[in-house]
Design a protein around this motif. Structure first.
Motif, short mmCIF file in Angstrom:
data_model
loop_
_atom_site.label_atom_id
_atom_site.label_comp_id
_atom_site.label_asym_id
_atom_site.label_seq_id
_atom_site.Cartn_x
_atom_site.Cartn_y
_atom_site.Cartn_z
N ALA A 140 8.27 33.31 -89.40
CA ALA A 140 8.12 32.06 -88.71
C ALA A 140 5.70 32.34 -88.38
CB ALA A 140 8.59 31.24 -87.37
N PRO A 141 5.14 31.37 -88.94
CA PRO A 141 3.67 32.07 -88.60
C PRO A 141 3.34 31.24 -87.74
CG PRO A 141 3.90 30.36 -90.63
CD PRO A 141 5.15 30.49 -90.24
N VAL A 142 3.79 32.25 -86.23
CA VAL A 142 2.81 31.06 -85.16
C VAL A 142 2.20 32.39 -83.90
CG1 VAL A 142 4.35 30.73 -83.39
CG2 VAL A 142 5.40 30.15 -84.50
N HIS A 143 0.61 31.76 -84.06
CA HIS A 143 -0.65 32.02 -83.45
C HIS A 143 -0.44 32.33 -82.11
CE1 HIS A 143 -3.03 30.79 -87.46
NE2 HIS A 143 -2.12 31.76 -87.35
N TRP A 144 0.10 31.87 -81.95
CA TRP A 144 0.25 31.31 -79.56
C TRP A 144 1.37 30.70 -79.39
CZ3 TRP A 144 -1.02 26.74 -78.70
CH2 TRP A 144 -2.01 26.56 -79.08
N ALA A 145 1.71 30.61 -78.61
CA ALA A 145 2.78 29.49 -77.84
C ALA A 145 2.75 29.43 -76.16
CB ALA A 145 3.99 30.12 -78.12
N VAL A 146 2.51 28.41 -76.09
CA VAL A 146 1.89 28.31 -74.47
C VAL A 146 3.18 28.58 -73.87
CG1 VAL A 146 0.97 26.58 -72.67
CG2 VAL A 146 -0.17 26.66 -74.90
N LEU A 147 2.96 29.19 -72.91
CA LEU A 147 4.81 29.40 -71.38
C LEU A 147 4.01 28.28 -70.92
CD1 LEU A 147 7.65 30.82 -70.74
CD2 LEU A 147 6.09 32.01 -69.14
N ASP A 148 4.46 27.40 -70.08
CA ASP A 148 4.22 26.69 -68.67
C ASP A 148 5.54 26.74 -68.07
OD1 ASP A 148 4.05 24.47 -67.56
OD2 ASP A 148 3.93 22.86 -68.77
N VAL A 149 5.97 26.95 -67.21
CA VAL A 149 7.27 27.23 -65.99
C VAL A 149 7.49 26.08 -65.82
CG1 VAL A 149 8.59 28.42 -64.84
CG2 VAL A 149 6.54 29.25 -66.42
N GLY B 121 -1.07 28.57 -89.46
CA GLY B 121 -0.27 28.55 -89.03
C GLY B 121 0.04 27.99 -87.51
N LEU B 122 1.11 28.12 -86.95
CA LEU B 122 0.98 27.32 -85.65
C LEU B 122 0.69 27.87 -84.36
CD1 LEU B 122 4.83 26.53 -87.37
CD2 LEU B 122 3.03 25.16 -87.94
N ALA C 230 7.35 40.17 -81.34
CA ALA C 230 7.48 39.54 -82.63
C ALA C 230 6.54 39.54 -83.04
CB ALA C 230 8.57 38.28 -82.30
N GLY C 231 5.24 39.92 -81.95
CA GLY C 231 3.86 39.43 -82.18
C GLY C 231 3.57 38.28 -82.19
N VAL C 232 4.01 37.59 -81.07
CA VAL C 232 3.21 36.00 -80.86
C VAL C 232 2.55 36.70 -79.65
CG1 VAL C 232 4.09 34.12 -81.17
CG2 VAL C 232 5.41 34.91 -82.37
N ARG C 233 1.25 35.77 -79.69
CA ARG C 233 0.61 35.62 -78.39
C ARG C 233 1.14 34.41 -77.40
NH1 ARG C 233 -4.24 35.39 -82.10
NH2 ARG C 233 -5.38 36.83 -82.19
N VAL C 234 1.26 34.85 -75.96
CA VAL C 234 2.18 34.62 -74.97
C VAL C 234 1.11 34.05 -74.45
CG1 VAL C 234 4.10 33.74 -73.20
CG2 VAL C 234 4.32 35.20 -75.09
N LEU C 235 0.57 32.56 -73.88
CA LEU C 235 -0.94 31.79 -73.33
C LEU C 235 0.18 31.05 -72.52
CD1 LEU C 235 -3.08 30.28 -76.32
CD2 LEU C 235 -3.22 32.70 -75.45
N GLY C 236 -0.71 32.16 -71.21
CA GLY C 236 -0.17 30.73 -70.44
C GLY C 236 -0.96 29.34 -69.37
N HIS C 237 -0.43 28.84 -69.43
CA HIS C 237 -0.42 27.03 -69.41
C HIS C 237 -1.17 26.45 -68.17
CE1 HIS C 237 -0.19 22.65 -67.95
NE2 HIS C 237 -0.32 23.05 -69.94
N ARG D 118 6.23 25.28 -96.50
CA ARG D 118 5.25 24.52 -96.36
C ARG D 118 3.83 25.44 -96.45
NH1 ARG D 118 5.14 19.10 -98.14
NH2 ARG D 118 7.48 18.40 -98.78
N LEU D 119 3.99 26.27 -95.42
CA LEU D 119 2.93 27.31 -94.64
C LEU D 119 3.23 28.35 -95.43
CD1 LEU D 119 2.36 26.67 -90.76
CD2 LEU D 119 0.76 25.70 -92.48
N GLY D 120 4.18 28.49 -96.11
CA GLY D 120 3.85 29.90 -97.04
C GLY D 120 3.97 29.75 -98.14
N THR D 121 4.06 28.24 -98.56
CA THR D 121 3.80 28.18 -99.98
C THR D 121 1.98 27.43 -100.21
OG1 THR D 121 4.73 26.08 -100.43
CG2 THR D 121 5.75 28.39 -101.17
#
Length: 249
Positions: A43-52, A19-20, A74-81, A242-245
């Motif tokens: 969208a297979p997003v494992h996490w996304a970084v929030l950098d303000v 995943g991403l 949407a079920g995506v982890r949000v990580l602080g930078h 491609r990640l889906g298949t």
């Protein structure tokens, strides 16, 4: 090819679960499409970084709070930078930034950027991670080494970024043998400058090297665009497909 030497057991045959991990986009006002797509269906997003602003900023940003809320829904982890500056940041400064991230944006964990990887500083990084986990329930911690650290770091965090850099280096990279003792979900690769025509090859390298989380982009850090992670790759839809298949091994 070097990346096919001694692949971690079990990672080459399945081709599943990749995943991403999003190392950070531009501010939601500057990149609204990017943030919306991360929360989109499929969208297979494992996490996304929030950098303000190189961290949480000095005051709450309602636009960032809204974007973070959509991702969590949407079920995506949000990580602080949190930028460790290769160990130069003080313990107190890092905890202060972590508190602001939690209070203002309700983050699900932290991305410790520019994390040192030497054995000599493992205790201090472990101390920081232990303190952060005391704020989270349970939370997700990613150490952004960018290269293979001393193996003991694998016991400290949920994931390690063991590659961060250009495609010209990644396509000839080799995986450290000790990573075979851990499952793919423990490792992340961040690669910029990946041409569309080499996307399948890049995904195959990630699977053979045992990386369960990846971020590939065709953007490069040059000219007036120094941050290759600031926007979506030109082949976003292609990589999602491609990640889906899966790709042929």
């Amino acid at each position: 090819m070097p990346h096919l030497i001694c692949p971690p057991a079990g990672t080459a045959s399945t081709g599943l679960g990749v995943g991403l991990g999003i190392p950070g986009h531009a501010h939601p006002l500057d990149a609204p499409l990017e943030w919306a797509r991360l929360a989109g269906p499929g969208a297979p997003v494992h996490w996304a970084v929030l950098d303000v602003d190189g961290g949480p900023g000095t005051r709450p940003d309602p636009h960032c709070a809204e974007a973070a809320g959509r991702l969590r829904t949407a079920g995506v982890r949000v990580l602080g930078h949190l930028d460790l500056h290769q160990g130069a940041r003080t313990f107190g400064d890092l905890l202060s930034e972590a508190h602001r991230y939690l209070d203002w944006y309700r983050v699900d964990g932290f991305f410790l950027d520019r994390c040192p990887g030497e054995r000599s500083v493992l205790f201090e990084v472990h101390r920081i991670v232990t303190a952060l986990r005391a704020f989270l329930a349970p939370g997700h911690i990613v150490l952004g080494h960018g290269t293979h650290p001393y193996p003991g770091y694998a016991e400290t965090a949920d994931q390690l970024v063991t590659f961060s850099g250009p495609w010209s280096d990644y396509r000839w990279s080799q995986v450290a043998e000790w990573t075979a003792d851990h499952p793919p979900e423990r490792f992340c690769h961040l690669v910029h400058g990946v041409p569309r025509g080499h996307l399948e090859e890049a995904l195959r390298i990630a699977r053979w090297q045992g990386a369960g989380t990846i971020w590939f982009t065709d953007r490069t850090p040059r000219g007036g665009d120094p941050d290759p992670w600031a926007a979506m790759p030109g082949y976003w839809d292609d990589i999602i497909s491609r990640l889906g298949t899966g790709v042929s091994e």
